[in-house]
Design a protein around this motif. Structure first.
Motif, PDB file in Angstrom:
ATOM      1  N   GLY A   1       1.155 -40.340  -5.419  1.00 55.88           N
ATOM      2  CA  GLY A   1       1.951 -38.957  -5.545  1.00 55.88           C
ATOM      3  C   GLY A   1       1.062 -38.109  -4.617  1.00 55.88           C
ATOM      4  N   VAL A   2      -0.220 -37.965  -4.842  1.00 58.61           N
ATOM      5  CA  VAL A   2      -1.049 -37.079  -3.780  1.00 58.61           C
ATOM      6  C   VAL A   2      -0.806 -37.629  -2.383  1.00 58.61           C
ATOM      7  CG1 VAL A   2      -3.388 -36.531  -3.416  1.00 58.61           C
ATOM      8  CG2 VAL A   2      -2.504 -36.179  -5.784  1.00 58.61           C
ATOM      9  N   LEU A   3      -1.024 -38.649  -2.302  1.00 52.51           N
ATOM     10  CA  LEU A   3      -0.887 -39.424  -0.990  1.00 52.51           C
ATOM     11  C   LEU A   3       0.383 -38.948  -0.304  1.00 52.51           C
ATOM     12  CD1 LEU A   3      -2.818 -42.889  -1.022  1.00 52.51           C
ATOM     13  CD2 LEU A   3      -3.493 -40.833  -0.002  1.00 52.51           C
ATOM     14  N   PHE A   4       1.520 -39.309  -0.936  1.00 48.64           N
ATOM     15  CA  PHE A   4       2.611 -38.726  -0.167  1.00 48.64           C
ATOM     16  C   PHE A   4       2.901 -37.329  -0.038  1.00 48.64           C
ATOM     17  CE2 PHE A   4       4.961 -42.790  -2.074  1.00 48.64           C
ATOM     18  CZ  PHE A   4       5.193 -43.330  -0.920  1.00 48.64           C
ATOM     19  N   VAL A   5       2.374 -36.419  -1.110  1.00 49.24           N
ATOM     20  CA  VAL A   5       2.361 -35.020  -0.460  1.00 49.24           C
ATOM     21  C   VAL A   5       1.486 -34.738   0.563  1.00 49.24           C
ATOM     22  CG1 VAL A   5       1.493 -32.649  -1.406  1.00 49.24           C
ATOM     23  CG2 VAL A   5       2.735 -34.177  -3.020  1.00 49.24           C
ATOM     24  N   LEU A   6       0.332 -35.317   0.768  1.00 49.32           N
ATOM     25  CA  LEU A   6      -0.667 -35.268   1.938  1.00 49.32           C
ATOM     26  C   LEU A   6       0.231 -35.737   3.051  1.00 49.32           C
ATOM     27  CD1 LEU A   6      -4.187 -36.218   0.496  1.00 49.32           C
ATOM     28  CD2 LEU A   6      -3.416 -33.923   1.278  1.00 49.32           C
ATOM     29  N   ILE A   7       0.890 -36.920   3.238  1.00 48.49           N
ATOM     30  CA  ILE A   7       1.776 -37.231   4.385  1.00 48.49           C
ATOM     31  C   ILE A   7       2.791 -36.019   4.662  1.00 48.49           C
ATOM     32  CG2 ILE A   7       3.327 -38.790   5.088  1.00 48.49           C
ATOM     33  CD1 ILE A   7       1.962 -40.852   3.360  1.00 48.49           C
ATOM     34  N   GLY A   8       3.346 -35.586   3.955  1.00 50.34           N
ATOM     35  CA  GLY A   8       4.476 -34.401   3.846  1.00 50.34           C
ATOM     36  C   GLY A   8       3.624 -33.252   4.608  1.00 50.34           C
ATOM     37  N   MET A   9       2.537 -32.887   4.006  1.00 47.92           N
ATOM     38  CA  MET A   9       1.816 -31.821   4.680  1.00 47.92           C
ATOM     39  C   MET A   9       1.123 -32.149   5.872  1.00 47.92           C
ATOM     40  SD  MET A   9      -0.491 -30.866   1.197  1.00 47.92           S
ATOM     41  CE  MET A   9      -1.685 -29.750   2.179  1.00 47.92           C
ATOM     42  N   MET A  10       0.785 -33.443   6.259  1.00 47.41           N
ATOM     43  CA  MET A  10       0.417 -33.693   7.677  1.00 47.41           C
ATOM     44  C   MET A  10       1.454 -33.714   8.616  1.00 47.41           C
ATOM     45  SD  MET A  10      -1.843 -37.299   7.297  1.00 47.41           S
ATOM     46  CE  MET A  10      -2.876 -37.568   5.910  1.00 47.41           C
TER      47      MET A  10
ATOM     48  N   MET B   1      -3.500 -44.904 -19.236  1.00 50.32           N
ATOM     49  CA  MET B   1      -4.620 -44.827 -18.201  1.00 50.32           C
ATOM     50  C   MET B   1      -3.881 -45.323 -16.598  1.00 50.32           C
ATOM     51  SD  MET B   1      -7.496 -44.523 -17.568  1.00 50.32           S
ATOM     52  CE  MET B   1      -8.642 -44.527 -16.256  1.00 50.32           C
ATOM     53  N   HIS B   2      -2.883 -46.631 -17.130  1.00 47.22           N
ATOM     54  CA  HIS B   2      -2.038 -46.891 -15.625  1.00 47.22           C
ATOM     55  C   HIS B   2      -1.212 -46.197 -15.133  1.00 47.22           C
ATOM     56  CE1 HIS B   2      -0.492 -50.192 -13.314  1.00 47.22           C
ATOM     57  NE2 HIS B   2       1.067 -49.871 -13.628  1.00 47.22           N
ATOM     58  N   ALA B   3      -0.539 -45.559 -16.146  1.00 44.43           N
ATOM     59  CA  ALA B   3       0.416 -44.368 -15.719  1.00 44.43           C
ATOM     60  C   ALA B   3      -0.133 -43.518 -14.850  1.00 44.43           C
ATOM     61  CB  ALA B   3       1.187 -43.982 -16.443  1.00 44.43           C
ATOM     62  N   SER B   4      -1.058 -42.866 -15.397  1.00 43.64           N
ATOM     63  CA  SER B   4      -1.962 -41.700 -14.471  1.00 43.64           C
ATOM     64  C   SER B   4      -2.371 -42.208 -13.438  1.00 43.64           C
ATOM     65  CB  SER B   4      -2.653 -41.052 -15.492  1.00 43.64           C
ATOM     66  OG  SER B   4      -3.957 -41.838 -15.689  1.00 43.64           O
TER      67      SER B   4
ATOM     68  N   GLY C   1       4.642 -40.283 -18.351  1.00 37.80           N
ATOM     69  CA  GLY C   1       4.170 -41.252 -18.765  1.00 37.80           C
ATOM     70  C   GLY C   1       2.833 -41.310 -19.783  1.00 37.80           C
ATOM     71  N   LEU C   2       2.086 -40.199 -19.226  1.00 39.72           N
ATOM     72  CA  LEU C   2       0.743 -39.823 -19.856  1.00 39.72           C
ATOM     73  C   LEU C   2       1.264 -39.248 -21.131  1.00 39.72           C
ATOM     74  CD1 LEU C   2      -2.125 -39.679 -19.307  1.00 39.72           C
ATOM     75  CD2 LEU C   2      -1.814 -37.364 -18.429  1.00 39.72           C
ATOM     76  N   ILE C   3       2.377 -38.509 -21.397  1.00 39.47           N
ATOM     77  CA  ILE C   3       2.584 -38.095 -22.726  1.00 39.47           C
ATOM     78  C   ILE C   3       3.500 -39.281 -23.634  1.00 39.47           C
ATOM     79  CG2 ILE C   3       4.298 -36.182 -23.670  1.00 39.47           C
ATOM     80  CD1 ILE C   3       3.719 -34.515 -21.276  1.00 39.47           C
ATOM     81  N   ARG C   4       4.063 -39.884 -23.137  1.00 36.04           N
ATOM     82  CA  ARG C   4       5.054 -40.713 -23.817  1.00 36.04           C
ATOM     83  C   ARG C   4       4.674 -42.093 -23.982  1.00 36.04           C
ATOM     84  NH1 ARG C   4       9.208 -39.376 -26.576  1.00 36.04           N
ATOM     85  NH2 ARG C   4      10.264 -41.121 -25.851  1.00 36.04           N
ATOM     86  N   LEU C   5       3.903 -42.652 -23.226  1.00 36.30           N
ATOM     87  CA  LEU C   5       3.512 -43.956 -23.340  1.00 36.30           C
ATOM     88  C   LEU C   5       2.344 -44.213 -24.738  1.00 36.30           C
ATOM     89  CD1 LEU C   5       2.813 -45.212 -19.897  1.00 36.30           C
ATOM     90  CD2 LEU C   5       4.717 -45.701 -21.481  1.00 36.30           C
ATOM     91  N   PRO C   6       2.519 -45.516 -25.553  1.00 30.39           N
ATOM     92  CA  PRO C   6       1.955 -45.426 -26.755  1.00 30.39           C
ATOM     93  C   PRO C   6       0.393 -45.500 -26.709  1.00 30.39           C
ATOM     94  CG  PRO C   6       2.944 -47.535 -26.025  1.00 30.39           C
ATOM     95  CD  PRO C   6       3.216 -46.474 -25.029  1.00 30.39           C
ATOM     96  N   ASP C   7      -0.201 -46.420 -25.802  1.00 27.37           N
ATOM     97  CA  ASP C   7      -1.812 -46.386 -25.973  1.00 27.37           C
ATOM     98  C   ASP C   7      -2.464 -46.015 -24.890  1.00 27.37           C
ATOM     99  OD1 ASP C   7      -1.039 -48.461 -24.401  1.00 27.37           O
ATOM    100  OD2 ASP C   7      -2.047 -50.044 -25.331  1.00 27.37           O
TER     101      ASP C   7
ATOM    102  N   LEU D   1       4.493 -37.565  -9.447  1.00 29.08           N
ATOM    103  CA  LEU D   1       3.388 -37.063 -10.271  1.00 29.08           C
ATOM    104  C   LEU D   1       4.081 -36.532 -11.303  1.00 29.08           C
ATOM    105  CD1 LEU D   1       1.407 -34.653  -7.503  1.00 29.08           C
ATOM    106  CD2 LEU D   1       0.428 -36.698  -8.879  1.00 29.08           C
ATOM    107  N   LEU D   2       5.057 -36.025 -11.405  1.00 30.47           N
ATOM    108  CA  LEU D   2       6.094 -35.632 -12.490  1.00 30.47           C
ATOM    109  C   LEU D   2       6.169 -36.917 -13.641  1.00 30.47           C
ATOM    110  CD1 LEU D   2       7.565 -33.257 -13.932  1.00 30.47           C
ATOM    111  CD2 LEU D   2       9.428 -33.883 -12.802  1.00 30.47           C
ATOM    112  N   ILE D   3       6.830 -38.095 -12.831  1.00 29.20           N
ATOM    113  CA  ILE D   3       6.754 -39.090 -13.696  1.00 29.20           C
ATOM    114  C   ILE D   3       5.461 -39.615 -14.251  1.00 29.20           C
ATOM    115  CG2 ILE D   3       7.567 -41.756 -13.519  1.00 29.20           C
ATOM    116  CD1 ILE D   3       9.479 -40.834 -11.371  1.00 29.20           C
ATOM    117  N   GLY D   4       4.733 -39.555 -13.649  1.00 28.14           N
ATOM    118  CA  GLY D   4       3.417 -40.003 -14.002  1.00 28.14           C
ATOM    119  C   GLY D   4       2.930 -39.133 -15.441  1.00 28.14           C
ATOM    120  N   SER D   5       3.095 -37.968 -15.213  1.00 31.30           N
ATOM    121  CA  SER D   5       2.768 -37.020 -16.448  1.00 31.30           C
ATOM    122  C   SER D   5       3.742 -37.184 -17.533  1.00 31.30           C
ATOM    123  CB  SER D   5       3.055 -35.505 -15.579  1.00 31.30           C
ATOM    124  OG  SER D   5       4.269 -35.039 -15.567  1.00 31.30           O
TER     125      SER D   5
END
Length: 102
Positions: free
Chosen positions: A47-56, A37-40, A26-32, A20-24
């Motif tokens: 990221g959310v699925l991995f966090v949910l697996i950890g919570m499970m 859209m792809h990065a986010s 990418g959302l700031i740094r990528l040009p167009d 999620l941090l890397i995606g954010s």
């Protein structure tokens, strides 16, 4: 056995948080729009699925596990669908699908 589950759950939570941090970034740094859209969309879903697996793995009851599993399935279906709808709306709005005259 409890220590192994604890280590695995924190591994997945940290991995999801990093995605999620890397995606954010990418959302700031990528040009167009398309690259952002792809990065986010990719990092958000993964990221959310991995966090949910950890919570499970952290959850103590079966009911909480099933609720988190249902949330994960919903996110797995809805997040890529929403990203596709936004990208398609931008594609149509910018006129990329119009045939050139002449």
């Amino acid at each position: 056995m409890d220590l192994l589950i604890e280590i695995l759950s924190w591994f997945f939570i940290v991995l999801g948080s990093l995605l999620l941090l890397i995606g954010s970034f990418g959302l700031i740094r990528l040009p167009d729009f398309w690259a952002r859209m792809h990065a986010s969309s990719v990092s958000d879903t993964g990221g959310v699925l991995f966090v949910l697996i950890g919570m499970m793995l952290q959850s103590g009851s079966v009911l909480v596990f099933i609720k988190l599993l249902v949330i994960g399935v919903f996110i797995l279906i809805s997040s890529p669908t929403a990203s596709h709808a936004i990208a398609n709306a931008a594609f149509v709005n910018l006129g990329y699908n119009r045939k050139k005259k002449g």
